[in-house]
Design an enzyme around this catalytic site. Structure first.
Site, mmCIF file in Angstrom:
data_model
loop_
_atom_site.group_PDB
_atom_site.id
_atom_site.type_symbol
_atom_site.label_atom_id
_atom_site.label_comp_id
_atom_site.label_asym_id
_atom_site.label_seq_id
_atom_site.Cartn_x
_atom_site.Cartn_y
_atom_site.Cartn_z
ATOM 1 N N ARG A 58 0.855 -1.190 0.000
ATOM 2 C CA ARG A 58 0.000 0.000 0.000
ATOM 3 C C ARG A 58 0.885 1.232 0.000
ATOM 4 N NH1 ARG A 58 -4.113 2.012 4.812
ATOM 5 N NH2 ARG A 58 -4.926 3.853 3.703
ATOM 6 N N HIS A 59 0.484 2.238 -0.752
ATOM 7 C CA HIS A 59 1.277 3.464 -0.837
ATOM 8 C C HIS A 59 1.580 4.025 0.554
ATOM 9 C CE1 HIS A 59 -2.123 6.044 0.275
ATOM 10 N NE2 HIS A 59 -2.859 5.297 -0.528
ATOM 11 N N SER A 106 -0.254 9.485 2.618
ATOM 12 C CA SER A 106 -0.534 10.571 1.683
ATOM 13 C C SER A 106 -0.913 11.839 2.448
ATOM 14 C CB SER A 106 -1.672 10.185 0.731
ATOM 15 O OG SER A 106 -2.928 10.256 1.398
ATOM 16 N N GLU A 107 -0.956 12.939 1.712
ATOM 17 C CA GLU A 107 -1.310 14.222 2.318
ATOM 18 C C GLU A 107 -2.710 14.181 2.935
ATOM 19 O OE1 GLU A 107 -0.801 16.637 -1.101
ATOM 20 O OE2 GLU A 107 1.355 16.912 -0.813
ATOM 21 N N GLY A 160 -10.104 8.555 -2.042
ATOM 22 C CA GLY A 160 -10.650 7.865 -3.201
ATOM 23 C C GLY A 160 -9.851 8.106 -4.465
ATOM 24 N N ARG A 172 0.174 8.826 -5.605
ATOM 25 C CA ARG A 172 0.707 8.286 -4.354
ATOM 26 C C ARG A 172 1.174 6.841 -4.500
ATOM 27 N NH1 ARG A 172 -4.816 9.185 -4.143
ATOM 28 N NH2 ARG A 172 -6.211 7.586 -3.244
ATOM 29 N N ARG A 179 -10.710 2.725 -4.118
ATOM 30 C CA ARG A 179 -12.169 2.796 -4.154
ATOM 31 C C ARG A 179 -12.610 4.249 -4.286
ATOM 32 N NH1 ARG A 179 -15.584 1.818 1.387
ATOM 33 N NH2 ARG A 179 -17.631 2.529 0.633
ATOM 34 N N HIS A 180 -13.643 4.496 -5.088
ATOM 35 C CA HIS A 180 -14.184 5.844 -5.259
ATOM 36 C C HIS A 180 -15.136 6.135 -4.095
ATOM 37 C CE1 HIS A 180 -16.000 9.382 -6.929
ATOM 38 N NE2 HIS A 180 -15.386 9.256 -8.102
ATOM 39 N N LYS A 190 -12.940 13.200 7.885
ATOM 40 C CA LYS A 190 -13.660 12.030 8.385
ATOM 41 C C LYS A 190 -14.352 12.312 9.722
ATOM 42 C CE LYS A 190 -10.659 8.828 5.909
ATOM 43 N NZ LYS A 190 -9.608 7.786 6.001
ATOM 44 N N ARG A 225 -17.969 3.490 5.204
ATOM 45 C CA ARG A 225 -16.551 3.138 5.116
ATOM 46 C C ARG A 225 -16.323 1.636 5.082
ATOM 47 N NH1 ARG A 225 -12.489 5.511 9.185
ATOM 48 N NH2 ARG A 225 -11.087 4.746 7.567
#
Length: 228
Positions: free
Chosen positions: A8-9, A12-13, A22, A60, A88-89, A98, A114
């Site tokens: 997994r990347h 991220s920011e 997404g 990412r 996932r979108h 969140k 989620r």
């Protein structure tokens, strides 16, 4: 023995900002860069060196792959980028904080959006500032307006079966750099995890997961490379 590496990347920011990401394209944080480089150093240390790579069309994941390959001395291997490996979108949740979303809609509803297997978030409204439809990387692609995990699986698995699995027929090591949910889709399939149990599986950033293969099939339990 053929080997599959899933990573997994790195952070991220928007992971850091606790926002639903997404399909929106964000970069790695400094910590995410460090995680990606550490993954590559671990691959080199353990002698698990990829011959072929797959990733999504999102920065990412691409940068994580590039940094990891740089660290393990494999920047020259073939790399395929494809939208089927995208995150996932998250539909209308994209860009929202969140915790603020929980405060507005309640913990239970946000948990359903989620973590339920087949209930997608509200669709993204047309003209949203986070609509990726005008992005040139998605030209000719029918970009979804929201996805559940079930819908994510329905695009990831056919791509896996047609394009990635055949490459594991020989004695090759393949790395996939992707996202929490696109990788969750693969792990569900490869480890035969139920619909109910997969929603609770967390895939950490930057920790390579290893699957051994034999004659085109998984030949052992998945493991984290740093635990070997």
């Amino acid at each position: 023995m053929p080997t599959l590496i899933l990573v997994r990347h790195g952070q991220s920011e928007w992971n850091l900002a606790n926002r639903f990401t997404g399909w929106w394209d964000v970069d790695l944080t400094d910590k995410g860069v460090d995680e990606a480089r550490a993954a590559g150093r671990l691959l080199k240390e353990k002698g698990v060196l990829p011959d072929l790579a797959f990733t999504s069309l999102q920065t990412r994941a691409i940068r994580t792959l590039n940094l990891a390959l740089e660290e393990c001395g494999r920047v020259w291997i073939p790399v395929t980028k494809d939208w089927h490996l995208n995150e996932r979108h998250y539909g209308g949740l994209t860009g929202l904080n969140k915790q603020e979303t929980r405060d507005k809609h309640g913990d239970e509803q946000v948990h359903i959006w989620r973590r339920s297997f087949d209930t997608p978030p509200p669709p993204m409204e047309a003209g949203s500032e986070y609509d990726p439809g005008a992005d040139p990387r998605y030209e000719g692609i029918d970009v979804p307006d929201t996805e559940s995990l079930k819908l994510t699986i329905e695009r990831v698995l056919p791509y896996w079966e047609e394009h990635i699995l055949p490459e594991l027929a020989g004695d090759r090591t393949i790395i996939i750099s992707a996202h929490g949910n696109s990788l969750r889709a693969l792990v569900k399939h490869l480890s035969n995890i139920s619909d109910d149990d997969i929603t609770g599986l967390e895939i950490p950033t930057g920790r390579p997961i290893i699957y051994p293969f034999e004659t085109g099939k998984v030949a052992g339990e998945r493991r984290y490379l740093d635990e070997a």
